[in-house]
Design a protein around this motif. Structure first.
Motif, mmCIF file in Angstrom:
data_model
loop_
_atom_site.group_PDB
_atom_site.id
_atom_site.type_symbol
_atom_site.label_atom_id
_atom_site.label_comp_id
_atom_site.label_asym_id
_atom_site.label_seq_id
_atom_site.Cartn_x
_atom_site.Cartn_y
_atom_site.Cartn_z
ATOM 1 N N PRO A 20 63.508 48.523 51.613
ATOM 2 C CA PRO A 20 64.273 47.258 52.242
ATOM 3 C C PRO A 20 64.310 46.237 50.872
ATOM 4 O O PRO A 20 63.565 46.580 50.025
ATOM 5 N N ARG A 21 65.375 45.400 51.299
ATOM 6 C CA ARG A 21 65.130 44.348 50.181
ATOM 7 C C ARG A 21 63.936 43.544 49.833
ATOM 8 O O ARG A 21 63.291 43.451 50.939
ATOM 9 N N ILE A 22 63.641 43.296 48.543
ATOM 10 C CA ILE A 22 62.521 42.401 48.291
ATOM 11 C C ILE A 22 62.855 40.871 48.696
ATOM 12 O O ILE A 22 63.810 40.278 48.192
ATOM 13 N N THR A 23 62.179 40.453 49.577
ATOM 14 C CA THR A 23 62.097 39.044 50.021
ATOM 15 C C THR A 23 61.140 38.042 49.475
ATOM 16 O O THR A 23 60.148 38.725 48.982
ATOM 17 N N ARG A 24 61.030 36.832 49.748
ATOM 18 C CA ARG A 24 60.040 36.224 49.416
ATOM 19 C C ARG A 24 58.670 36.275 50.347
ATOM 20 O O ARG A 24 57.513 36.239 49.825
ATOM 21 N N ARG A 80 49.167 66.028 40.281
ATOM 22 C CA ARG A 80 48.287 66.315 39.066
ATOM 23 C C ARG A 80 48.422 65.230 38.147
ATOM 24 O O ARG A 80 47.250 64.636 37.331
ATOM 25 N N SER A 81 49.284 64.476 37.895
ATOM 26 C CA SER A 81 49.264 63.030 37.011
ATOM 27 C C SER A 81 50.476 62.218 37.643
ATOM 28 O O SER A 81 51.427 62.768 38.101
ATOM 29 N N PHE A 82 50.470 61.056 37.362
ATOM 30 C CA PHE A 82 51.515 59.985 37.826
ATOM 31 C C PHE A 82 51.238 58.902 36.673
ATOM 32 O O PHE A 82 50.278 58.303 36.361
ATOM 33 N N SER A 83 52.209 58.434 36.118
ATOM 34 C CA SER A 83 52.336 57.560 34.926
ATOM 35 C C SER A 83 53.701 56.808 35.043
ATOM 36 O O SER A 83 54.772 57.411 35.489
ATOM 37 N N THR A 84 53.687 55.681 34.719
ATOM 38 C CA THR A 84 54.975 54.732 34.756
ATOM 39 C C THR A 84 54.988 53.821 33.463
ATOM 40 O O THR A 84 54.083 53.545 32.865
ATOM 41 N N ARG A 85 56.200 53.332 33.492
ATOM 42 C CA ARG A 85 56.683 52.405 32.458
ATOM 43 C C ARG A 85 57.526 51.396 33.006
ATOM 44 O O ARG A 85 58.553 51.748 33.628
ATOM 45 N N PHE A 86 57.183 49.806 33.023
ATOM 46 C CA PHE A 86 58.054 48.931 33.417
ATOM 47 C C PHE A 86 59.182 48.781 32.363
ATOM 48 O O PHE A 86 59.094 48.703 31.174
ATOM 49 N N VAL A 87 60.438 48.782 32.766
ATOM 50 C CA VAL A 87 61.729 48.775 32.195
ATOM 51 C C VAL A 87 62.255 47.303 32.132
ATOM 52 O O VAL A 87 62.761 46.732 31.207
ATOM 53 N N ALA A 88 62.204 46.651 33.446
ATOM 54 C CA ALA A 88 63.147 45.500 33.360
ATOM 55 C C ALA A 88 62.473 44.645 34.483
ATOM 56 O O ALA A 88 61.899 45.408 35.719
ATOM 57 N N ILE A 89 62.763 43.580 34.875
ATOM 58 C CA ILE A 89 62.373 42.471 35.873
ATOM 59 C C ILE A 89 63.107 43.011 37.194
ATOM 60 O O ILE A 89 64.234 43.242 37.154
ATOM 61 N N THR A 90 62.291 42.960 38.209
ATOM 62 C CA THR A 90 62.997 43.387 39.523
ATOM 63 C C THR A 90 63.296 42.213 40.353
ATOM 64 O O THR A 90 62.375 41.393 40.543
ATOM 65 N N GLU A 91 64.508 41.472 40.384
ATOM 66 C CA GLU A 91 64.937 40.440 41.106
ATOM 67 C C GLU A 91 64.703 40.188 42.491
ATOM 68 O O GLU A 91 64.594 41.282 43.092
ATOM 69 N N LEU A 92 64.536 39.157 42.999
ATOM 70 C CA LEU A 92 64.483 38.780 44.394
ATOM 71 C C LEU A 92 65.763 39.469 45.032
ATOM 72 O O LEU A 92 66.817 39.169 44.352
ATOM 73 N N GLY A 93 65.548 39.987 46.095
ATOM 74 C CA GLY A 93 66.793 40.592 46.893
ATOM 75 C C GLY A 93 67.132 41.850 46.303
ATOM 76 O O GLY A 93 68.085 42.497 46.841
ATOM 77 N N ALA A 94 66.569 42.485 45.498
ATOM 78 C CA ALA A 94 66.955 43.920 44.970
ATOM 79 C C ALA A 94 66.225 44.706 46.201
ATOM 80 O O ALA A 94 65.540 44.866 46.871
ATOM 81 N N LYS A 95 67.169 45.942 46.422
ATOM 82 C CA LYS A 95 66.937 47.073 47.212
ATOM 83 C C LYS A 95 66.444 48.149 46.318
ATOM 84 O O LYS A 95 67.685 48.548 45.524
ATOM 85 N N ILE A 96 65.409 48.507 46.409
ATOM 86 C CA ILE A 96 64.962 49.651 45.531
ATOM 87 C C ILE A 96 65.004 50.868 45.933
ATOM 88 O O ILE A 96 64.654 51.217 47.031
ATOM 89 N N ARG A 97 65.669 52.233 45.073
ATOM 90 C CA ARG A 97 65.700 53.508 45.496
ATOM 91 C C ARG A 97 64.772 54.056 44.477
ATOM 92 O O ARG A 97 64.858 54.280 43.147
#
Length: 137
Positions: A20-24, A80-97
């Motif tokens: 769902p959308r990211i809210t306050r 067996r493993s999981f790694s991530t890298r932050f790429v960009a700011i996620t704005e308020l109201g974003a709906k993530i897939r």
């Protein structure tokens, strides 16, 4: 075991989950649960003074979404493993897939495995988080 894991091919999507959308409220609840009370994520005046139009999501919140999508799509005992890298700011109201696509099939430690390319994107298709996971097939 699901047939999609029996003989996946490179390019197969094994993880696909929307959130769902990211809210306050989302940001406030995550701040309380995580202890991340950085005002950049919850105080609009602070964020504006720093040059941003509004607050934005904690990076670890988006990483948690990607981790949840991964373990919803792949049994945790197969991870067996999981790694991530932050790429960009996620704005308020974003709906993530979040998606995980087979990038490589391999063998290690006597088991068949797949390396997945992972992404968390907003509705416009902008990558917010990228990563990879190795799973046992």
């Amino acid at each position: 075991m699901s047939s999609r894991f029996a003989a996946p091919s490179v390019g197969a999507v094994l993880v696909d989950k929307g959130f769902p959308r990211i809210t306050r409220t989302t940001l406030a609840l995550y701040a309380g649960a995580s202890g991340d009370h950085n005002p950049m994520h919850i105080d609009i005046d602070f964020a504006k003074k720093a040059g941003f139009p509004d607050v934005f999501s904690q990076g670890m919140l988006v990483m948690a979404m990607l981790g949840q999508a991964l373990t919803d799509g792949v049994r945790p005992d197969r991870l067996r493993s999981f790694s991530t890298r932050f790429v960009a700011i996620t704005e308020l109201g974003a709906k993530i897939r979040c998606q995980g696509t087979v990038a490589e099939l391999l063998e290690a430690e006597g088991e068949k495995r797949a390396r997945l390319t992972l992404t968390a994107k907003n509705e416009a298709g902008d990558v917010k988080l990228s990563g990879e996971a190795v799973i046992s097939l």
